[in-house]
Scaffold this motif. Sequence first.
Motif, mmCIF file in Angstrom:
data_model
loop_
_atom_site.group_PDB
_atom_site.id
_atom_site.type_symbol
_atom_site.label_atom_id
_atom_site.label_comp_id
_atom_site.label_asym_id
_atom_site.label_seq_id
_atom_site.Cartn_x
_atom_site.Cartn_y
_atom_site.Cartn_z
ATOM 1 N N ILE A 23 11.879 -65.985 20.505
ATOM 2 C CA ILE A 23 11.324 -67.143 19.809
ATOM 3 C C ILE A 23 11.411 -68.369 20.713
ATOM 4 O O ILE A 23 12.510 -68.844 21.027
ATOM 5 N N PRO A 24 10.251 -68.889 21.139
ATOM 6 C CA PRO A 24 10.287 -70.108 21.946
ATOM 7 C C PRO A 24 10.668 -71.301 21.064
ATOM 8 O O PRO A 24 10.164 -71.447 19.955
ATOM 9 N N GLN A 25 11.580 -72.119 21.549
ATOM 10 C CA GLN A 25 12.058 -73.285 20.817
ATOM 11 C C GLN A 25 11.805 -74.512 21.664
ATOM 12 O O GLN A 25 12.439 -74.693 22.700
ATOM 13 N N VAL A 26 10.861 -75.346 21.254
ATOM 14 C CA VAL A 26 10.528 -76.555 22.013
ATOM 15 C C VAL A 26 11.620 -77.592 21.774
ATOM 16 O O VAL A 26 11.994 -77.876 20.641
ATOM 17 N N GLU A 27 12.145 -78.135 22.871
ATOM 18 C CA GLU A 27 13.196 -79.149 22.811
ATOM 19 C C GLU A 27 12.800 -80.352 23.654
ATOM 20 O O GLU A 27 12.497 -80.197 24.836
#
Length: 139
Positions: free
Chosen positions: A97-101
């Motif tokens: 799961i890509p998590q944009v930060e």
Amino acid sequence: MPGAPARASSLVIVPLGEVDAVAERAVSAALSPGDEVVVVAAFSDRATAAAMRADWARWDPGVRLDIVESPQHSLVHPVLGYVEQAGRDGRQVAVLIPQVEPAHRRFRILQNQRGILRAGVLSARTDVVVCLLPYRLNF
């Protein structure tokens, strides 16, 4: 003593919503450990799904795209159903799961936390490996 580790066939599922730099990083990361990689997208309307298919075909990363209908505008439940179905044949399934930060901590509270929610639901209801892939924005 435990037995020797056994290598099993693996599938890496990457939930995405669009073709962008996050998709590039997530697919690249998924190709490393997985025998097979599938990108799953959930959309509530056919026009958005068709646009995603067209963008995916233009990009052509060599990875299959499966689109799941989501009439309730939910992302978690359609992906959960897909993951449960994929894990029924006994192979090891991982969800990346890509998590944009945002780069600055002060902006992180404003960032959507869907990745963490998906990871929690998937790990609680399935026997898959769930991985969060941070993608840091530069603003």
